[in-house]
Motif scaffolding. Structure first.
Motif, PDB file in Angstrom:
ATOM      1  N   GLN A  24       0.826  -1.211   0.000  1.00 42.14           N
ATOM      2  CA  GLN A  24       0.000   0.000   0.000  1.00 42.14           C
ATOM      3  C   GLN A  24       0.866   1.269   0.000  1.00 42.14           C
ATOM      4  O   GLN A  24       0.652   2.183  -0.793  1.00 42.14           O
ATOM      5  CB  GLN A  24      -0.938   0.002   1.210  1.00 42.14           C
ATOM      6  N   MET A  52       1.048   3.909  -3.136  1.00 34.61           N
ATOM      7  CA  MET A  52       0.608   5.293  -2.912  1.00 34.61           C
ATOM      8  C   MET A  52       1.751   6.281  -3.156  1.00 34.61           C
ATOM      9  O   MET A  52       1.550   7.343  -3.737  1.00 34.61           O
ATOM     10  CB  MET A  52       0.047   5.458  -1.490  1.00 34.61           C
ATOM     11  N   HIS A  66      -3.324  -0.990 -10.303  1.00 32.54           N
ATOM     12  CA  HIS A  66      -3.568  -0.857  -8.863  1.00 32.54           C
ATOM     13  C   HIS A  66      -4.839  -0.053  -8.577  1.00 32.54           C
ATOM     14  O   HIS A  66      -5.170   0.174  -7.410  1.00 32.54           O
ATOM     15  CB  HIS A  66      -2.409  -0.109  -8.187  1.00 32.54           C
ATOM     16  N   VAL A 121      -6.250   1.149  -4.878  1.00 34.42           N
ATOM     17  CA  VAL A 121      -6.054   2.540  -4.468  1.00 34.42           C
ATOM     18  C   VAL A 121      -7.391   3.180  -4.099  1.00 34.42           C
ATOM     19  O   VAL A 121      -7.504   3.861  -3.076  1.00 34.42           O
ATOM     20  CB  VAL A 121      -5.350   3.349  -5.588  1.00 34.42           C
ATOM     21  N   TRP A 142      -8.275   2.037  -0.726  1.00 27.91           N
ATOM     22  CA  TRP A 142      -7.445   2.647   0.323  1.00 27.91           C
ATOM     23  C   TRP A 142      -7.849   4.101   0.550  1.00 27.91           C
ATOM     24  O   TRP A 142      -7.687   4.622   1.655  1.00 27.91           O
ATOM     25  CB  TRP A 142      -5.960   2.591  -0.086  1.00 27.91           C
TER      26      TRP A 142
END
Ligand code: PBG
Ligand code: ZN
Length: 326
Positions: free
Chosen positions: A295, A299, A317, A321, A324
């Motif tokens: 993660q 990011m 991703h 994302v 998240w």
């Protein structure tokens, strides 16, 4: 040390760091790539891309629904046809796999933006992005005959409902050719997202597994750019802007952040960065081994692409994302 110069003052508290943060990644920045295959009920995981699947049209629609509900504004469609031939019939036929997927997704989800990747490599028997002289075993794609096939492909994709046409074959004059063809067919309002600076990159390896599009002989170096060149990218951008591109893409992303930055400085068009398959697979492999924090790495990478100048990021991703960021 000058006592008045203490940059760490602004890093003392998470809220303060939030206040001075210059770049924030949003779900609206993301574009999710999908691979359509013929058949029904099919979901084949791509070996070199854990979490990425070749999907039949019914599954594509279900996946697109999930993407839409996560707040991701757009998908980009690639297709694996039933059959490949030298004319790339599967690319431009109205019953082609991307055409079917685009119309099914638009019917189910009119508010999800569907981008069609406009290229021939998934559909040609030899795997090159264009037309070859009969008997050619060197892979030197013929530019202008290829434009004719790309025009047909783009119009057919727009007719199927694609909202944005994204030509990726790096043929000279492809933006102008496609713009003219779209306009003549009544698609004046369909934007072109040009893969303007696309490099001949080893980072595409896993994608070629996913799209079954590896060239059977030769390589793509006579049309994709030499990774060593930056000024040449500006030349490509200048031409695509003059030809009527609405948005510009740089691809790959991570090893080409300087190019993203230069393209951003050189034009006023929105800039997209393609965080390509190899970039994804490396992160996945390390994460599955427990060697990195997936993660945080993802990011950091995507935020950095945005900091470098990307307005949009195509990434495998994207769904993670979006979760998240929820
Ligand atoms: C080909 C095409 C490629 C990708 C998308 N369209 C590269 C290639 O095979 O040369 C790469 C995408 C990725 O690696 O994720 N027109
Ligand atoms: Zn191609």
């Amino acid at each position: 040390m000058f006592p008045q110069h203490r940059p760490r003052r602004l890093r003392t508290h998470p809220q303060l760091r939030r206040m001075v943060r210059e770049t924030v990644l949003n779900t609206s920045d993301l574009i999710y790539p999908l691979f359509a295959v013929p058949g029904e009920g099919i979901a084949n995981e791509v070996k070199s891309m854990p979490g990425v699947f070749q999907l039949s049209v019914d599954k594509i629609v279900a996946e697109a629904k999930e993407v839409y509900e996560l707040g991701i504004p757009a998908i980009i469609l690639f297709g694996i046809p039933e059959e490949k031939d030298p004319e790339a019939t599967g690319a431009w036929h109205d019953c082609g796999i991307v055409q079917k997927a685009a119309s099914a997704v638009k019917e189910a989800l009119p508010d999800l933006i569907v981008i069609a990747d406009t290229c021939l490599c998934e559909y040609t028997s030899h795997g090159h992005c264009g037309y070859l002289q009969v008997g050619d075993l060197t892979g030197r794609v013929l530019n202008d005959p290829t434009l004719e096939l790309l025009k047909k492909t783009a119009v057919s994709q727009a007719r199927a409902g694609a909202d944005i046409i994204a030509p990726s074959g790096m043929m000279d004059g492809f933006v102008q050719a496609i713009r003219t063809a779209l306009d003549e067919a009544g698609f004046q309002d369909t934007p072109i997202l040009s893969y303007a600076a696309k490099y001949a990159s080893a980072y595409y390896g896993p994608f070629r597994d996913a799209a079954e599009s590896a060239p059977q002989f030769g390589d793509r170096r006579t049309y994709q750019m030499d990774p060593a060149n930056a000024r040449e990218a500006l030349k490509e951008i200048e031409l695509d802007v003059a030809e009527g591109a609405d948005m510009l893409m740089v691809k790959p992303a991570l090893a080409y952040m300087d190019i993203i930055w230069r393209v951003k400085q050189a034009s006023n068009l929105p800039v997209a960065a393609y965080n390509v398959s190899g970039e994804y697979s490396m992160v996945k492999a390390a994460a599955l081994n427990g060697w990195i924090d997936e993660q945080r790495v993802v990011m950091e990478t995507l935020t950095s692409l945005k900091r470098a100048g990307a307005d949009m990021i195509l990434t495998y991703h994207a769904k993670d994302v979006a979760r998240w960021l929820q």
